[in-house]
Design a protein around this motif. Structure first.
Motif, PDB file in Angstrom:
ATOM      1  N   HIS A  43      12.651   1.505 -14.993  1.00  8.08           N
ATOM      2  CA  HIS A  43      13.692   0.977 -15.881  1.00  8.08           C
ATOM      3  C   HIS A  43      14.963   0.599 -15.127  1.00  8.08           C
ATOM      4  N   ALA A  44      15.274   1.329 -14.065  1.00 11.81           N
ATOM      5  CA  ALA A  44      16.504   1.073 -13.312  1.00 11.81           C
ATOM      6  C   ALA A  44      16.390   1.724 -11.936  1.00 11.81           C
ATOM      7  N   TYR A  45      17.185   1.221 -10.990  1.00 14.96           N
ATOM      8  CA  TYR A  45      17.234   1.830  -9.673  1.00 14.96           C
ATOM      9  C   TYR A  45      18.536   1.448  -8.982  1.00 14.96           C
ATOM     10  N   VAL A  46      18.870   2.187  -7.939  1.00 14.08           N
ATOM     11  CA  VAL A  46      19.930   1.789  -7.017  1.00 14.08           C
ATOM     12  C   VAL A  46      19.551   2.291  -5.634  1.00 14.08           C
ATOM     13  N   LEU A  47      19.688   1.423  -4.648  1.00 12.13           N
ATOM     14  CA  LEU A  47      19.486   1.795  -3.251  1.00 12.13           C
ATOM     15  C   LEU A  47      20.853   1.998  -2.618  1.00 12.13           C
ATOM     16  N   MET A  48      21.120   3.222  -2.208  1.00 15.85           N
ATOM     17  CA  MET A  48      22.348   3.573  -1.524  1.00 15.85           C
ATOM     18  C   MET A  48      22.048   3.712  -0.029  1.00 15.85           C
ATOM     19  N   PRO A  49      23.059   3.807   0.831  1.00 20.33           N
ATOM     20  CA  PRO A  49      22.777   3.888   2.267  1.00 20.33           C
ATOM     21  C   PRO A  49      21.857   5.040   2.656  1.00 20.33           C
ATOM     22  N   ASN A  50      22.003   6.212   1.998  1.00 19.89           N
ATOM     23  CA  ASN A  50      21.192   7.355   2.408  1.00 19.89           C
ATOM     24  C   ASN A  50      20.380   7.998   1.287  1.00 19.89           C
ATOM     25  N   HIS A  51      20.298   7.339   0.139  1.00 20.17           N
ATOM     26  CA  HIS A  51      19.453   7.866  -0.929  1.00 20.17           C
ATOM     27  C   HIS A  51      19.132   6.777  -1.946  1.00 20.17           C
ATOM     28  N   VAL A  52      18.192   7.100  -2.818  1.00 16.95           N
ATOM     29  CA  VAL A  52      17.739   6.165  -3.850  1.00 16.95           C
ATOM     30  C   VAL A  52      17.675   6.897  -5.180  1.00 16.95           C
ATOM     31  N   HIS A  53      18.172   6.267  -6.229  1.00 17.33           N
ATOM     32  CA  HIS A  53      18.013   6.767  -7.597  1.00 17.33           C
ATOM     33  C   HIS A  53      17.060   5.839  -8.353  1.00 17.33           C
ATOM     34  N   ILE A  54      16.193   6.428  -9.166  1.00 18.68           N
ATOM     35  CA  ILE A  54      15.246   5.659  -9.971  1.00 18.68           C
ATOM     36  C   ILE A  54      15.198   6.255 -11.370  1.00 18.68           C
ATOM     37  N   LEU A  55      15.155   5.389 -12.369  1.00 19.18           N
ATOM     38  CA  LEU A  55      14.921   5.800 -13.755  1.00 19.18           C
ATOM     39  C   LEU A  55      13.585   5.215 -14.167  1.00 19.18           C
ATOM     40  N   ALA A  56      12.648   6.062 -14.590  1.00 20.28           N
ATOM     41  CA  ALA A  56      11.292   5.587 -14.841  1.00 20.28           C
ATOM     42  C   ALA A  56      10.581   6.456 -15.867  1.00 20.28           C
ATOM     43  N   THR A  57       9.537   5.893 -16.454  1.00 23.74           N
ATOM     44  CA  THR A  57       8.700   6.639 -17.396  1.00 23.74           C
ATOM     45  C   THR A  57       7.260   6.648 -16.891  1.00 23.74           C
ATOM     46  N   PRO A  58       6.680   7.827 -16.651  1.00 27.78           N
ATOM     47  CA  PRO A  58       5.292   7.912 -16.187  1.00 27.78           C
ATOM     48  C   PRO A  58       4.306   7.772 -17.344  1.00 27.78           C
ATOM     49  N   LYS A  59       3.204   7.080 -17.085  1.00 23.36           N
ATOM     50  CA  LYS A  59       2.151   6.983 -18.098  1.00 23.36           C
ATOM     51  C   LYS A  59       1.196   8.166 -18.034  1.00 23.36           C
ATOM     52  N   ASN A  60       1.192   8.873 -16.893  1.00 18.75           N
ATOM     53  CA  ASN A  60       0.385  10.082 -16.779  1.00 18.75           C
ATOM     54  C   ASN A  60       1.114  11.051 -15.848  1.00 18.75           C
ATOM     55  N   GLU A  61       0.616  12.253 -15.743  1.00 21.92           N
ATOM     56  CA  GLU A  61       1.334  13.302 -15.018  1.00 21.92           C
ATOM     57  C   GLU A  61       1.336  13.105 -13.503  1.00 21.92           C
ATOM     58  N   LEU A  62       0.517  12.189 -12.991  1.00 23.57           N
ATOM     59  CA  LEU A  62       0.483  11.934 -11.556  1.00 23.57           C
ATOM     60  C   LEU A  62       1.227  10.658 -11.167  1.00 23.57           C
ATOM     61  N   SER A  63       1.718   9.918 -12.159  1.00 26.71           N
ATOM     62  CA  SER A  63       2.360   8.631 -11.883  1.00 26.71           C
ATOM     63  C   SER A  63       3.538   8.766 -10.924  1.00 26.71           C
ATOM     64  N   VAL A  64       4.390   9.758 -11.154  1.00 26.72           N
ATOM     65  CA  VAL A  64       5.606   9.899 -10.355  1.00 26.72           C
ATOM     66  C   VAL A  64       5.280  10.324  -8.923  1.00 26.72           C
ATOM     67  N   SER A  65       4.511  11.382  -8.764  1.00 27.06           N
ATOM     68  CA  SER A  65       4.238  11.892  -7.423  1.00 27.06           C
ATOM     69  C   SER A  65       3.485  10.876  -6.578  1.00 27.06           C
ATOM     70  N   ARG A  66       2.517  10.204  -7.152  1.00 35.45           N
ATOM     71  CA  ARG A  66       1.732   9.243  -6.370  1.00 35.45           C
ATOM     72  C   ARG A  66       2.569   8.022  -6.001  1.00 35.45           C
ATOM     73  N   THR A  67       3.415   7.579  -6.906  1.00 35.87           N
ATOM     74  CA  THR A  67       4.281   6.440  -6.597  1.00 35.87           C
ATOM     75  C   THR A  67       5.253   6.785  -5.479  1.00 35.87           C
ATOM     76  N   MET A  68       5.928   7.919  -5.600  1.00 39.61           N
ATOM     77  CA  MET A  68       6.930   8.293  -4.611  1.00 39.61           C
ATOM     78  C   MET A  68       6.297   8.614  -3.257  1.00 39.61           C
ATOM     79  N   GLN A  69       5.117   9.214  -3.263  1.00 35.62           N
ATOM     80  CA  GLN A  69       4.429   9.495  -1.999  1.00 35.62           C
ATOM     81  C   GLN A  69       4.018   8.202  -1.311  1.00 35.62           C
TER      82      GLN A  69
END
Length: 232
Positions: free
Chosen positions: A52-78
């Protein structure tokens, strides 16, 4: 104290943050930022994470998102984390991890905190002193949400769509909302829940989701539990 397992609920939005190791800089060029976003797009599609949203900063990243299943977040970020680390190490002739431990995340009550969190994310460059206005920072979704550009793979949340009946109405409302700066309490609330991993929601929301998970959803009050009187 044992670390609590990550809380992920399919269909509920999440605030996610990943940081450079020891807060080191992780982006040195626009090309690196573009690569990160391309891999985020690809991984999110593959593992069914709606961004839904993101920002790339010099030393970190913020993301706003909705997972469709319980593995969506971990697998995407990995996936994106592994690919980007390889690129970064190759570009800068180094080895080893570039990330500070596992990514941070917290579940959000949509109606109460999703738009506030999106505002927190898109106004981050202004709070950090990297821009005077959020539209001056090209590496966030703010420009998309005010109609200055289009991020074709972004999945705008229904609560953003509800801000107006036309794109112009939504964009105008969002611009005014973000320009009105967050107060210190709002910033601390969003930040603290993210860093500690506690769901961000009203007591009613926490009660609702507590029946869906096996871990606590709120920090316990210090002290012994109060004794109950015997039934009469």
């Amino acid at each position: 104290m044992a670390r609590l397992p990550r809380l992920v609920l399919a269909g509920y939005p999440m605030h996610i943050m990943v940081c450079g190791n020891n807060r080191q800089q992780i982006f040195y060029s626009d090309a690196e930022k573009r690569s990160y976003l391309e891999w985020l797009r690809d991984a999110a599609r593959e593992y069914e994470l709606l961004i839904h949203a993101y920002v790339l900063m010099p030393n970190h990243v913020h993301i706003l998102a909705t997972p469709k299943n319980e593995l969506s977040v971990s697998r995407t970020m990995q996936s994106v984390g592994r690919r980007y680390a390889q690129l970064f190490n190759q570009n800068h002739q180094r080895t080893g991890t570039i990330w500070e431990g596992r990514f941070k995340s917290c579940v959000l009550e949509p109606e109460a905190f999703l738009l506030l969190t999106q505002k927190f994310i898109e106004s981050n460059p202004v709070r950090a002193g990297l821009a005077q206005k959020p539209e001056e920072w090209p590496w966030s979704t703010y420009r998309h949400h005010i109609g200055a550009e289009t991020v074709s793979w972004l999945a705008d949340h229904s609560l953003y769509w509800a801000l107006g009946n036309t794109p112009f109405e939504r964009q105008s409302v969002w611009q005014k909302f973000v320009i009105d700066s967050m107060d210190k309490t709002e910033i601390n609330t969003v930040s603290n829940h993210l860093l500690k991993g506690w769901p961000l929601g009203t007591p009613l929301f926490l009660t609702k989701i507590s029946g869906k998970v096996t871990r606590p959803v709120a920090k316990r009050t210090p002290g012994r539990p109060s004794k109950t009187s015997p039934a009469v």
